[in-house]
Scaffold this motif. Structure first.
Motif, PDB file in Angstrom:
ATOM      1  N   GLU A 209      19.964  26.556 -13.717  1.00 50.17           N
ATOM      2  CA  GLU A 209      20.908  25.502 -14.080  1.00 50.17           C
ATOM      3  C   GLU A 209      20.182  24.176 -14.323  1.00 50.17           C
ATOM      4  O   GLU A 209      20.510  23.426 -15.253  1.00 50.17           O
ATOM      5  CB  GLU A 209      21.945  25.330 -12.974  1.00 50.17           C
ATOM      6  N   ARG A 210      19.186  23.906 -13.497  1.00 53.01           N
ATOM      7  CA  ARG A 210      18.479  22.636 -13.592  1.00 53.01           C
ATOM      8  C   ARG A 210      17.624  22.567 -14.858  1.00 53.01           C
ATOM      9  O   ARG A 210      17.667  21.581 -15.601  1.00 53.01           O
ATOM     10  CB  ARG A 210      17.609  22.441 -12.336  1.00 53.01           C
ATOM     11  N   VAL A 211      16.890  23.622 -15.135  1.00 56.02           N
ATOM     12  CA  VAL A 211      16.036  23.598 -16.319  1.00 56.02           C
ATOM     13  C   VAL A 211      16.872  23.649 -17.593  1.00 56.02           C
ATOM     14  O   VAL A 211      16.569  22.972 -18.582  1.00 56.02           O
ATOM     15  CB  VAL A 211      14.990  24.733 -16.280  1.00 56.02           C
ATOM     16  N   SER A 212      17.953  24.425 -17.599  1.00 52.11           N
ATOM     17  CA  SER A 212      18.808  24.504 -18.781  1.00 52.11           C
ATOM     18  C   SER A 212      19.421  23.147 -19.101  1.00 52.11           C
ATOM     19  O   SER A 212      19.383  22.675 -20.248  1.00 52.11           O
ATOM     20  CB  SER A 212      19.910  25.538 -18.556  1.00 52.11           C
ATOM     21  N   THR A 213      19.991  22.498 -18.092  1.00 53.72           N
ATOM     22  CA  THR A 213      20.632  21.202 -18.309  1.00 53.72           C
ATOM     23  C   THR A 213      19.625  20.163 -18.791  1.00 53.72           C
ATOM     24  O   THR A 213      19.918  19.368 -19.698  1.00 53.72           O
ATOM     25  CB  THR A 213      21.297  20.719 -17.008  1.00 53.72           C
ATOM     26  N   THR A 214      18.430  20.179 -18.213  1.00 52.48           N
ATOM     27  CA  THR A 214      17.429  19.175 -18.564  1.00 52.48           C
ATOM     28  C   THR A 214      16.854  19.420 -19.957  1.00 52.48           C
ATOM     29  O   THR A 214      16.604  18.472 -20.714  1.00 52.48           O
ATOM     30  CB  THR A 214      16.307  19.139 -17.512  1.00 52.48           C
ATOM     31  N   VAL A 215      16.657  20.675 -20.316  1.00 51.09           N
ATOM     32  CA  VAL A 215      16.187  20.994 -21.666  1.00 51.09           C
ATOM     33  C   VAL A 215      17.229  20.587 -22.700  1.00 51.09           C
ATOM     34  O   VAL A 215      16.901  20.030 -23.756  1.00 51.09           O
ATOM     35  CB  VAL A 215      15.830  22.490 -21.787  1.00 51.09           C
ATOM     36  N   THR A 313      34.312  20.397 -13.444  1.00 50.70           N
ATOM     37  CA  THR A 313      33.546  21.598 -13.135  1.00 50.70           C
ATOM     38  C   THR A 313      32.065  21.318 -13.325  1.00 50.70           C
ATOM     39  O   THR A 313      31.683  20.426 -14.092  1.00 50.70           O
ATOM     40  CB  THR A 313      33.967  22.768 -14.046  1.00 50.70           C
ATOM     41  N   THR A 314      31.234  22.075 -12.626  1.00 48.71           N
ATOM     42  CA  THR A 314      29.788  22.015 -12.833  1.00 48.71           C
ATOM     43  C   THR A 314      29.283  23.346 -13.387  1.00 48.71           C
ATOM     44  O   THR A 314      28.095  23.647 -13.302  1.00 48.71           O
ATOM     45  CB  THR A 314      29.063  21.700 -11.507  1.00 48.71           C
ATOM     46  N   PRO A 326      28.611  17.407 -13.662  1.00 46.96           N
ATOM     47  CA  PRO A 326      30.077  17.347 -13.562  1.00 46.96           C
ATOM     48  C   PRO A 326      30.688  16.969 -14.912  1.00 46.96           C
ATOM     49  O   PRO A 326      30.340  15.949 -15.508  1.00 46.96           O
ATOM     50  CB  PRO A 326      30.319  16.244 -12.520  1.00 46.96           C
ATOM     51  N   MET A 327      31.577  17.828 -15.412  1.00 39.39           N
ATOM     52  CA  MET A 327      32.255  17.597 -16.682  1.00 39.39           C
ATOM     53  C   MET A 327      33.736  17.895 -16.498  1.00 39.39           C
ATOM     54  O   MET A 327      34.109  18.694 -15.632  1.00 39.39           O
ATOM     55  CB  MET A 327      31.678  18.497 -17.784  1.00 39.39           C
ATOM     56  N   LEU A 328      34.576  17.268 -17.294  1.00 39.94           N
ATOM     57  CA  LEU A 328      35.982  17.616 -17.254  1.00 39.94           C
ATOM     58  C   LEU A 328      36.131  19.099 -17.567  1.00 39.94           C
ATOM     59  O   LEU A 328      35.474  19.636 -18.457  1.00 39.94           O
ATOM     60  CB  LEU A 328      36.771  16.778 -18.268  1.00 39.94           C
ATOM     61  N   ASP A 329      36.998  19.755 -16.826  1.00 39.56           N
ATOM     62  CA  ASP A 329      37.177  21.207 -16.963  1.00 39.56           C
ATOM     63  C   ASP A 329      38.145  21.473 -18.106  1.00 39.56           C
ATOM     64  O   ASP A 329      39.356  21.525 -17.918  1.00 39.56           O
ATOM     65  CB  ASP A 329      37.707  21.780 -15.648  1.00 39.56           C
ATOM     66  N   ILE A 330      37.609  21.609 -19.303  1.00 35.14           N
ATOM     67  CA  ILE A 330      38.408  21.813 -20.513  1.00 35.14           C
ATOM     68  C   ILE A 330      38.127  23.208 -21.043  1.00 35.14           C
ATOM     69  O   ILE A 330      36.986  23.537 -21.368  1.00 35.14           O
ATOM     70  CB  ILE A 330      38.079  20.748 -21.572  1.00 35.14           C
ATOM     71  N   HIS A 331      39.164  24.024 -21.120  1.00 36.05           N
ATOM     72  CA  HIS A 331      39.010  25.387 -21.640  1.00 36.05           C
ATOM     73  C   HIS A 331      39.456  25.416 -23.100  1.00 36.05           C
ATOM     74  O   HIS A 331      40.514  24.899 -23.444  1.00 36.05           O
ATOM     75  CB  HIS A 331      39.837  26.378 -20.822  1.00 36.05           C
ATOM     76  N   ARG A 541      34.000   7.215  -4.848  1.00 38.04           N
ATOM     77  CA  ARG A 541      34.573   8.508  -4.489  1.00 38.04           C
ATOM     78  C   ARG A 541      33.441   9.463  -4.138  1.00 38.04           C
ATOM     79  O   ARG A 541      32.465   9.594  -4.886  1.00 38.04           O
ATOM     80  CB  ARG A 541      35.407   9.073  -5.643  1.00 38.04           C
ATOM     81  N   ARG A 542      33.593  10.136  -3.000  1.00 41.21           N
ATOM     82  CA  ARG A 542      32.556  11.043  -2.519  1.00 41.21           C
ATOM     83  C   ARG A 542      33.128  12.437  -2.297  1.00 41.21           C
ATOM     84  O   ARG A 542      34.318  12.590  -2.006  1.00 41.21           O
ATOM     85  CB  ARG A 542      31.946  10.496  -1.226  1.00 41.21           C
ATOM     86  N   SER A 543      32.279  13.429  -2.417  1.00 42.71           N
ATOM     87  CA  SER A 543      32.727  14.808  -2.202  1.00 42.71           C
ATOM     88  C   SER A 543      31.562  15.654  -1.713  1.00 42.71           C
ATOM     89  O   SER A 543      30.385  15.273  -1.837  1.00 42.71           O
ATOM     90  CB  SER A 543      33.313  15.405  -3.489  1.00 42.71           C
ATOM     91  N   LEU A 544      31.902  16.813  -1.156  1.00 44.42           N
ATOM     92  CA  LEU A 544      30.911  17.757  -0.639  1.00 44.42           C
ATOM     93  C   LEU A 544      31.131  19.113  -1.296  1.00 44.42           C
ATOM     94  O   LEU A 544      32.271  19.562  -1.446  1.00 44.42           O
ATOM     95  CB  LEU A 544      31.058  17.907   0.880  1.00 44.42           C
ATOM     96  N   ASP A 545      30.047  19.771  -1.686  1.00 45.09           N
ATOM     97  CA  ASP A 545      30.107  21.160  -2.139  1.00 45.09           C
ATOM     98  C   ASP A 545      29.944  22.052  -0.911  1.00 45.09           C
ATOM     99  O   ASP A 545      28.845  22.122  -0.335  1.00 45.09           O
ATOM    100  CB  ASP A 545      28.995  21.457  -3.138  1.00 45.09           C
TER     101      ASP A 545
END
Length: 695
Positions: A209-215, A313-314, A326-331, A541-545
């Motif tokens: 996920e990290r390498v894909s997003t960064t590329v 969603t992530t 984090p992006m809006l969850d749009i289907h 605003r804070r949250s935990l996974d």
């Protein structure tokens, strides 16, 4: 909250066919227009600004001189990725791990299809170079960074013509020093090269996920950076002295300079504006739980808002690459006005996902299209007025629509053409209802708990039927529906999202260390907003996974506190929320099972003053003065003689009983039999469904 002294603000959304402009005044006035999009998107933007300036008797130059803020939703990054026209990207990674991008954690869209091709390589293997370095999971340096190897790698990638370089090392989300040093070396050797470090783009666990997003950030970054700079120069040349912001995929806006550095955050820049607008319109109309749908020519986008908070969603995928920000969850499904109806090899009628687009377009457009589409079916059913498409700017050929349906659907299936058109309409409505279930029932939500917000040129045509299929009681058709995403740009807040992996069992959590980590993320996020002057009012605003120990997927749980410091009581309340959310999503909870923390998240919002909308006073209820004609329209339950109203002549308080059609520039609203509609104080059409709950 800082209040601008400028008279105007602009929201701009560039789509594939049209560039939408919304001009918002300090006095609460709204003006909007559409202009054709251009290959250089900035040309269409300036054309639209000149056009909307004419509506207030101004020139583009005088309007821009009195405009304090421009918020822009753009498809530059999306198009670059979808069409694989991004930059030439090189990757420097830990030696022995250059194939993470292709391993994809074994993810395959069609598991049992051995012929499924690999995704297009936006970073080919020969441009992925491993260098000696290694950090363990706790940040201990196992192998020091070989700087000579880094320089050799950079030299090679520059010789190959790379326009951007990505750096992604193992466990850099724990210890980023090696990545940062490589970034310094690259900038020493090539100061103008676009560089993406994974510790800046996505400092989280999970290597793919990290390498894909960064590329992807490197792939689209140069295009976004170049476009934003180019647009800014053009605007300044026309007299603009305010601030330019770009809409982000998380539903907020960000300064142009920050956007260029983290371009991957603009991949849903356009649709994000629509979701943001829906929250604002829903609040004005008195609804807090919303299902937002946007039906255009090619696709149908659907998302949900709960208590005025859009779902995020992530786990997004675009062009077969994972985007873990984090992006809006749009289907999205291929169900639009241009979706083609066809018969498969088994003799079954299908609709979409292939689209006729704008050229040649549906058969009724008269531009060479011969295959039947949803728009052709709607025209044959009487839902559309052939003489009032786009407010009369375009005439539709009803005979061509009927010929296409007859030749390709009715005759092969041995049915009357009207039945064929009705079948096409019901299938696309069913496809859209199924898409709505993906963001509701499959996530433990009941669609009947939401009001449906229908946007896009074709959204209002099908919204009434969608309400029947989903059991929804209320539909909101915004008055600015045809330019909805641009409207959302005018009301968006600034927003920066930050995150860090923080793996710990909650029973062993060090609250002091947790608070310190949150403060670090918040400080960094606020720093990214430091270059703006539109607001000094911030919300945190804070949250935990969280997940049960042993699980591989997390639940994002909001962390609610009255103070900045997180206490043991706050944590206990968050754990209770986690159990409840886990049950909602997965129909299971186990309060006795240990809970594990994986990632901490922070959103810093810079709150803007929203437009001061002027509510209209209610007049008489009888809409007879706006009646245009009566027309026979075929609905799901058969044909009905239908009153057709001129939307431009309707005012607040007009009450309409179905069946009815309301024709406005850019859209037609269908009020089905058994439904009622009211024009509210803000020009929105509120449809009440008498068959709610029957789905």
């Amino acid at each position: 909250m800082t209040t601008s002294t400028s008279q105007w603000s602009l929201g701009i959304d560039v789509g594939g066919t049209f560039t939408d402009i919304v001009l918002s005044g300090r006095d609460g006035s709204l003006h909007s227009t559409k202009t054709p999009s251009t290959p250089d998107q900035s040309d269409g933007v300036l054309n639209g600004i000149a056009k909307v300036a004419g509506q207030i008797g101004a020139t583009a130059e005088s309007l821009l001189a009195d405009c304090g803020i421009i918020v822009h939703g753009t498809t530059v990054a999306t198009n670059a990725l979808l069409e694989y026209r991004g930059a030439k990207v090189g990757l420097i990674t830990t030696e022995g791990f250059r194939d993470e991008l292709e391993f994809r954690r074994s993810y395959k869209e069609s598991t049992f299809n051995p012929r499924l091709k690999a995704p297009h390589a936006i970073c080919p293997r020969r441009l992925r170079i491993g260098v000696p370095e290694r950090v363990t999971h706790d940040g201990t340096v196992l192998i020091p960074l070989d700087e000579d190897a880094v320089r050799r790698a950079v030299t090679f990638l520059l010789a190959e013509g790379c326009e951007a370089i990505t750096v992604c090392f193992l466990f850099s989300f724990v210890a980023p020093d090696h990545e940062r040093r490589v970034g310094e070396i690259i900038r020493e050797m090539a100061p103008d090269l676009y560089v993406s470090l994974s510790c800046d783009v996505l400092p989280e666990i999970r290597e793919y996920e990290r390498v894909s997003t960064t590329v992807v950030n490197s792939y689209v970054g140069p295009a976004i950076q170049s476009y934003v700079s180019h647009l800014d120069d053009k605007l300044r040349g026309r007299g603009f002295t305010g601030e330019l912001f770009i809409m982000q995929s998380n539903g907020g806006m960000l300064t142009a300079s920050e956007t260029g550095r983290k371009a991957v955050g603009t991949l849903l820049s356009g649709p994000a504006g629509g979701v943001t607008a829906a929250g604002w319109v829903g609040q004005l109309a008195g609804y807090r739980d919303l299902m937002v749908v946007d039906m255009g020519g090619t696709s149908y986008d659907v998302s949900v808002i709960q208590d005025l908070n859009p779902a995020t969603t992530t786990e997004s995928w675009l062009a077969r690459y994972r985007i873990a920000l984090p992006m809006l969850d749009i289907h999205t499904v291929g169900a639009g006005g241009g979706s083609i109806a066809w018969i498969d090899d088994g003799g079954a009628l299908r609709v979409g996902p292939e689209s006729a687009g704008s050229l040649p377009g549906p058969a009724c457009y008269g531009r060479g299209g011969t295959r039947p589409t949803v728009t052709d079916a709607n025209l044959v059913l009487g839902l559309l007025n052939p003489d009032f498409f786009l407010g009369g700017e375009m005439k539709l050929d009803a005979a061509a629509a009927e010929r296409a349906l007859t030749e390709h659907i009715a005759e092969p299936l041995g049915m009357p053409v009207l039945d064929a058109a009705q079948a096409v309409s019901e299938i696309v409505n069913s496809n859209m209802a199924n898409a709505s279930h993906l963001v509701t029932t499959r996530r433990g939500l009941d669609p009947r708990d939401f009001a449906l917000v229908a946007a896009g040129g074709a959204g209002a045509l099908h919204a009434g039927r969608q309400a029947e299929l989903l059991g929804i009681s209320s539909v909101i058709v915004p008055g600015a529906g045809p330019v909805f995403c641009a409207l959302g740009d005018t009301v968006a807040n600034l927003k920066v999202s930050g995150s860090r992996t923080y793996l710990a069992r909650l029973a062993d959590l060090d609250l002091g260390d947790l608070n310190r980590r949150f403060e670090e993320i918040e400080t960094e996020a606020r720093g990214r907003l430091a270059g703006q002057s539109v607001t000094d009012d911030f919300d945190l605003r804070r949250s935990l996974d969280l997940r049960y120990e042993g699980e591989v997927h997390e639940v994002v749980v909001p962390l609610r506190t009255r103070t900045r410091r997180i206490t043991a009581l706050n944590l206990e309340a968050t754990i209770r929320s986690f159990h409840d959310l886990h049950e909602t999503l997965f129909a299971h909870k186990d309060p006795d099972q240990p809970v594990e923390l994986l990632t901490i998240r922070v959103d810093v919002l810079g709150l803007r003053e929203p437009p001061r909308m002027k509510g209209m006073e209610f007049g008489d209820e009888d809409p007879a003065s706006a009646l245009k004609e009566r027309r026979r329209i075929v609905y799901a339950d058969g044909a009905h003689e239908t009153n057709v109203y001129d939307g431009a002549r309707l005012h607040a308080g007009h009450f309409i009983t179905g069946p009815a059609a309301i024709e406005s520039w850019g859209t037609t609203i269908i009020v089905c039999p058994g439904q009622e509609a009211l024009i509210d104080a803000y020009g929105n059409c509120i449809i009440e469904n008498g068959r709610a709950g029957a789905a």
